[in-house]
Design a protein around this motif. Sequence first.
Motif, PDB file in Angstrom:
ATOM      1  N   LEU A  98      23.921 -11.086  28.507  1.00  0.00           N
ATOM      2  CA  LEU A  98      24.372 -12.476  28.600  1.00  0.00           C
ATOM      3  C   LEU A  98      23.234 -13.471  28.409  1.00  0.00           C
ATOM      4  O   LEU A  98      23.410 -14.523  27.765  1.00  0.00           O
ATOM      5  CB  LEU A  98      25.056 -12.717  29.952  1.00  0.00           C
ATOM      6  N   GLU A  99      22.062 -13.162  28.964  1.00  0.00           N
ATOM      7  CA  GLU A  99      20.925 -14.065  28.790  1.00  0.00           C
ATOM      8  C   GLU A  99      20.504 -14.125  27.326  1.00  0.00           C
ATOM      9  O   GLU A  99      20.155 -15.197  26.805  1.00  0.00           O
ATOM     10  CB  GLU A  99      19.749 -13.608  29.662  1.00  0.00           C
ATOM     11  N   LEU A 100      20.544 -12.983  26.643  1.00  0.00           N
ATOM     12  CA  LEU A 100      20.224 -12.945  25.217  1.00  0.00           C
ATOM     13  C   LEU A 100      21.247 -13.770  24.429  1.00  0.00           C
ATOM     14  O   LEU A 100      20.877 -14.545  23.537  1.00  0.00           O
ATOM     15  CB  LEU A 100      20.221 -11.505  24.720  1.00  0.00           C
ATOM     16  N   ALA A 101      22.523 -13.596  24.765  1.00  0.00           N
ATOM     17  CA  ALA A 101      23.584 -14.336  24.065  1.00  0.00           C
ATOM     18  C   ALA A 101      23.374 -15.844  24.197  1.00  0.00           C
ATOM     19  O   ALA A 101      23.477 -16.590  23.212  1.00  0.00           O
ATOM     20  CB  ALA A 101      24.950 -13.933  24.618  1.00  0.00           C
ATOM     21  N   GLY A 106      21.958 -20.895  21.906  1.00  0.00           N
ATOM     22  CA  GLY A 106      21.772 -22.137  22.659  1.00  0.00           C
ATOM     23  C   GLY A 106      22.943 -22.522  23.530  1.00  0.00           C
ATOM     24  O   GLY A 106      23.161 -23.714  23.793  1.00  0.00           O
ATOM     25  N   PHE A 107      23.716 -21.559  23.995  1.00  0.00           N
ATOM     26  CA  PHE A 107      24.863 -21.855  24.844  1.00  0.00           C
ATOM     27  C   PHE A 107      24.414 -22.145  26.275  1.00  0.00           C
ATOM     28  O   PHE A 107      23.449 -21.548  26.774  1.00  0.00           O
ATOM     29  CB  PHE A 107      25.824 -20.658  24.890  1.00  0.00           C
ATOM     30  N   ASP A 108      25.151 -23.041  26.942  1.00  0.00           N
ATOM     31  CA  ASP A 108      25.003 -23.157  28.388  1.00  0.00           C
ATOM     32  C   ASP A 108      26.038 -22.231  29.028  1.00  0.00           C
ATOM     33  O   ASP A 108      26.803 -21.547  28.334  1.00  0.00           O
ATOM     34  CB  ASP A 108      25.169 -24.608  28.855  1.00  0.00           C
ATOM     35  N   ASN A 109      26.094 -22.208  30.361  1.00  0.00           N
ATOM     36  CA  ASN A 109      26.996 -21.275  31.040  1.00  0.00           C
ATOM     37  C   ASN A 109      28.465 -21.550  30.712  1.00  0.00           C
ATOM     38  O   ASN A 109      29.271 -20.622  30.577  1.00  0.00           O
ATOM     39  CB  ASN A 109      26.775 -21.343  32.552  1.00  0.00           C
ATOM     40  N   ASP A 110      28.825 -22.823  30.567  1.00  0.00           N
ATOM     41  CA  ASP A 110      30.219 -23.157  30.279  1.00  0.00           C
ATOM     42  C   ASP A 110      30.640 -22.662  28.896  1.00  0.00           C
ATOM     43  O   ASP A 110      31.736 -22.101  28.727  1.00  0.00           O
ATOM     44  CB  ASP A 110      30.430 -24.674  30.366  1.00  0.00           C
ATOM     45  N   LYS A 111      29.789 -22.884  27.912  1.00  0.00           N
ATOM     46  CA  LYS A 111      30.118 -22.421  26.553  1.00  0.00           C
ATOM     47  C   LYS A 111      30.167 -20.895  26.484  1.00  0.00           C
ATOM     48  O   LYS A 111      31.011 -20.323  25.781  1.00  0.00           O
ATOM     49  CB  LYS A 111      29.105 -22.976  25.551  1.00  0.00           C
ATOM     50  N   LEU A 112      29.241 -20.241  27.208  1.00  0.00           N
ATOM     51  CA  LEU A 112      29.256 -18.779  27.225  1.00  0.00           C
ATOM     52  C   LEU A 112      30.541 -18.271  27.861  1.00  0.00           C
ATOM     53  O   LEU A 112      31.166 -17.321  27.351  1.00  0.00           O
ATOM     54  CB  LEU A 112      28.042 -18.240  27.989  1.00  0.00           C
ATOM     55  N   ALA A 113      30.960 -18.896  28.946  1.00  0.00           N
ATOM     56  CA  ALA A 113      32.196 -18.491  29.616  1.00  0.00           C
ATOM     57  C   ALA A 113      33.400 -18.663  28.690  1.00  0.00           C
ATOM     58  O   ALA A 113      34.317 -17.829  28.670  1.00  0.00           O
ATOM     59  CB  ALA A 113      32.390 -19.311  30.900  1.00  0.00           C
ATOM     60  N   GLN A 114      33.402 -19.767  27.910  1.00  0.00           N
ATOM     61  CA  GLN A 114      34.498 -19.984  26.956  1.00  0.00           C
ATOM     62  C   GLN A 114      34.524 -18.864  25.910  1.00  0.00           C
ATOM     63  O   GLN A 114      35.590 -18.324  25.592  1.00  0.00           O
ATOM     64  CB  GLN A 114      34.323 -21.342  26.275  1.00  0.00           C
ATOM     65  N   TRP A 115      33.343 -18.521  25.399  1.00  0.00           N
ATOM     66  CA  TRP A 115      33.264 -17.456  24.379  1.00  0.00           C
ATOM     67  C   TRP A 115      33.716 -16.114  24.943  1.00  0.00           C
ATOM     68  O   TRP A 115      34.475 -15.385  24.297  1.00  0.00           O
ATOM     69  CB  TRP A 115      31.819 -17.364  23.866  1.00  0.00           C
ATOM     70  N   LEU A 116      33.282 -15.790  26.147  1.00  0.00           N
ATOM     71  CA  LEU A 116      33.706 -14.543  26.784  1.00  0.00           C
ATOM     72  C   LEU A 116      35.218 -14.538  26.991  1.00  0.00           C
ATOM     73  O   LEU A 116      35.874 -13.496  26.827  1.00  0.00           O
ATOM     74  CB  LEU A 116      32.986 -14.363  28.130  1.00  0.00           C
ATOM     75  N   GLY A 160      15.591  -9.621  17.977  1.00  0.00           N
ATOM     76  CA  GLY A 160      14.238  -9.224  18.341  1.00  0.00           C
ATOM     77  C   GLY A 160      13.493 -10.341  19.045  1.00  0.00           C
ATOM     78  O   GLY A 160      12.933 -10.164  20.136  1.00  0.00           O
ATOM     79  N   HIS A 161      13.502 -11.525  18.444  1.00  0.00           N
ATOM     80  CA  HIS A 161      12.805 -12.667  19.049  1.00  0.00           C
ATOM     81  C   HIS A 161      13.497 -13.109  20.339  1.00  0.00           C
ATOM     82  O   HIS A 161      12.830 -13.533  21.298  1.00  0.00           O
ATOM     83  CB  HIS A 161      12.729 -13.828  18.058  1.00  0.00           C
ATOM     84  N   GLY A 162      14.817 -12.979  20.373  1.00  0.00           N
ATOM     85  CA  GLY A 162      15.542 -13.339  21.587  1.00  0.00           C
ATOM     86  C   GLY A 162      15.215 -12.407  22.747  1.00  0.00           C
ATOM     87  O   GLY A 162      15.014 -12.852  23.883  1.00  0.00           O
ATOM     88  N   LEU A 163      15.139 -11.124  22.472  1.00  0.00           N
ATOM     89  CA  LEU A 163      14.786 -10.154  23.518  1.00  0.00           C
ATOM     90  C   LEU A 163      13.378 -10.408  24.046  1.00  0.00           C
ATOM     91  O   LEU A 163      13.123 -10.281  25.250  1.00  0.00           O
ATOM     92  CB  LEU A 163      14.905  -8.727  22.978  1.00  0.00           C
ATOM     93  N   GLU A 164      12.468 -10.770  23.158  1.00  0.00           N
ATOM     94  CA  GLU A 164      11.119 -11.124  23.611  1.00  0.00           C
ATOM     95  C   GLU A 164      11.159 -12.287  24.590  1.00  0.00           C
ATOM     96  O   GLU A 164      10.419 -12.304  25.580  1.00  0.00           O
ATOM     97  CB  GLU A 164      10.241 -11.488  22.418  1.00  0.00           C
ATOM     98  N   ALA A 165      12.011 -13.252  24.298  1.00  0.00           N
ATOM     99  CA  ALA A 165      12.062 -14.469  25.113  1.00  0.00           C
ATOM    100  C   ALA A 165      12.698 -14.233  26.483  1.00  0.00           C
ATOM    101  O   ALA A 165      12.309 -14.879  27.469  1.00  0.00           O
ATOM    102  CB  ALA A 165      12.834 -15.558  24.369  1.00  0.00           C
ATOM    103  N   VAL A 166      13.669 -13.327  26.581  1.00  0.00           N
ATOM    104  CA  VAL A 166      14.408 -13.173  27.844  1.00  0.00           C
ATOM    105  C   VAL A 166      13.981 -11.947  28.641  1.00  0.00           C
ATOM    106  O   VAL A 166      14.528 -11.677  29.714  1.00  0.00           O
ATOM    107  CB  VAL A 166      15.936 -13.098  27.588  1.00  0.00           C
ATOM    108  N   THR A 167      12.977 -11.195  28.133  1.00  0.00           N
ATOM    109  CA  THR A 167      12.526  -9.972  28.810  1.00  0.00           C
ATOM    110  C   THR A 167      11.136 -10.183  29.391  1.00  0.00           C
ATOM    111  O   THR A 167      10.211 -10.583  28.676  1.00  0.00           O
ATOM    112  CB  THR A 167      12.498  -8.774  27.830  1.00  0.00           C
ATOM    113  N   ASP A 168      10.974  -9.907  30.678  1.00  0.00           N
ATOM    114  CA  ASP A 168       9.680 -10.100  31.333  1.00  0.00           C
ATOM    115  C   ASP A 168       8.636  -9.108  30.816  1.00  0.00           C
ATOM    116  O   ASP A 168       7.517  -9.483  30.492  1.00  0.00           O
ATOM    117  CB  ASP A 168       9.825  -9.949  32.855  1.00  0.00           C
TER     118      ASP A 168
END
Length: 493
Positions: A98-101, A106-116, A160-168
């Motif tokens: 979900l964090e990657l998505a 560029g979704f916020d929580n509301d947009k992500l919830a709508q997509w899900l 790939g770039h997204g996983l880099e950004a959201v993975t510690d």
Amino acid sequence: TDQIAELLENMVGSNSKRPDVVQLLEQETEGNIFFLIETLKVLAEDAGALNQIGNTTLPQSIFAGGVQKLVDRRLARIPEAGLRLLGMMAIAGRFINLELAKFIVGFDNDKLAQWLGWCSDATVLRVVDDQWQFAHEKLRQRVIMRLSDDEKRRYHKLIGHGLEAVTDDTGQIARLLAYHFYEGGVMSDFMRYLPTAVKQAQAICDYHEVLRLCDLATELSPALYKLRGDAYEGLGVYDEAQSAYQAVLDHPKATPTEKIGALNGISALQWRRNRYDSSLTYAQQALNLARQHADKFGEATALNNMGIIASDTGQFHLSQGYYEAGLALRREIGDLQGEGYILNSLGIATIDQADYIQARAYFEAGMTISAQIGNRHEVAFAKHGLSHALCELGDHARAVDEAQDGLRIARELGNLRGIALCAWRYATAQGFISHKLIDADGFGLALRLAEFIGDKFLQVRILADKARILALIGDTKGQAEALKLREVILGTL
């Protein structure tokens, strides 16, 4: 799986109970009754009739027309605005990060919830154990099939770039990142993660993956050549291993530690081929260089090689000293993998001295440590040795179990020497139980592989036990032939 097997027997007959038929249908349908029926139609068409399923070669994967239509109907329910992210998530895998998505679109929580919600309403995504995922693998596969090659490349790069950004800790997912950057055509980032990815594959004895990754590299560093050599050595492909190790020694940028590793690798290849003088020369070079550069890991490995050489040549008083010194170094630096390796080597040395109770203890300790760290290569080796000790102690039933388990692991790893060792021990222990010669999957298999990898010393040992079993069942002619071949091979050592 049991329900699928029962349903198939009722619909198709006994042929359908073949494990590979049931496994294919479980893989392709995940128990979905509609998918099962549609897939059976395809198999029946290929086989000529429903009751002929199981009599023909099975495909690796099936995407039945009826299944495809059903999947397309589900996907058509999702608004156009949700399909781009769905394509990206399909490329990312079965489970939805979900964090990657949120990050890559560029979704916020509301947009992500709508997509899900869209995807859930279309029965394309669902929640299992608090984890969003594709409702069926066929849905994910179909989404990917509908993407253009350019979209796939762009999505792999974005992921790939997204996983880099959201993975510690990106090092933990180096293999995944290497995969996405390679498929995305970002070779600079692929090469950045490749060394760690190869080490991770090597750590779990996935030798084929090590070689596959190395083949993708734009250029091999000395460290990658060394890992390539280790992978070939693990598979029993010794000529290729030798070339890889030599490439390390010839590389102008190789560090002393990398050269020590290559020297130890060549030493191991030489004793595996019964070339003990050459093996000792390389081990001594590695030992001297390791001590010059305070490389305790390299020093311990050289001592282990020297212990094996001494043990194989009957110098047991020397081998014990080398092993104990190497074991102390492994423990000093906290090298559990090396500790398991030396414990297994001590087991072999004590087997050669007919101290089977002590050998059993060494192999059990080596197996425990190797299993703890996930080193399946050494687990399989320990099981072969433990089977040997148990067989000599008269516990033939357990010896068979350990050998069969080791054989299963070695086959899964594609480790030719491990297969030979475990097949030999299985044939010997089972021979004592059944008073029959286990040849095709036992002595015969072990001898063919030992010859293929060039281990004459192993051939001699296998033939000695084959002769023992032939004597037990009263086949004096076969016993004489086995012993004669053994003497011929001994004459070449």
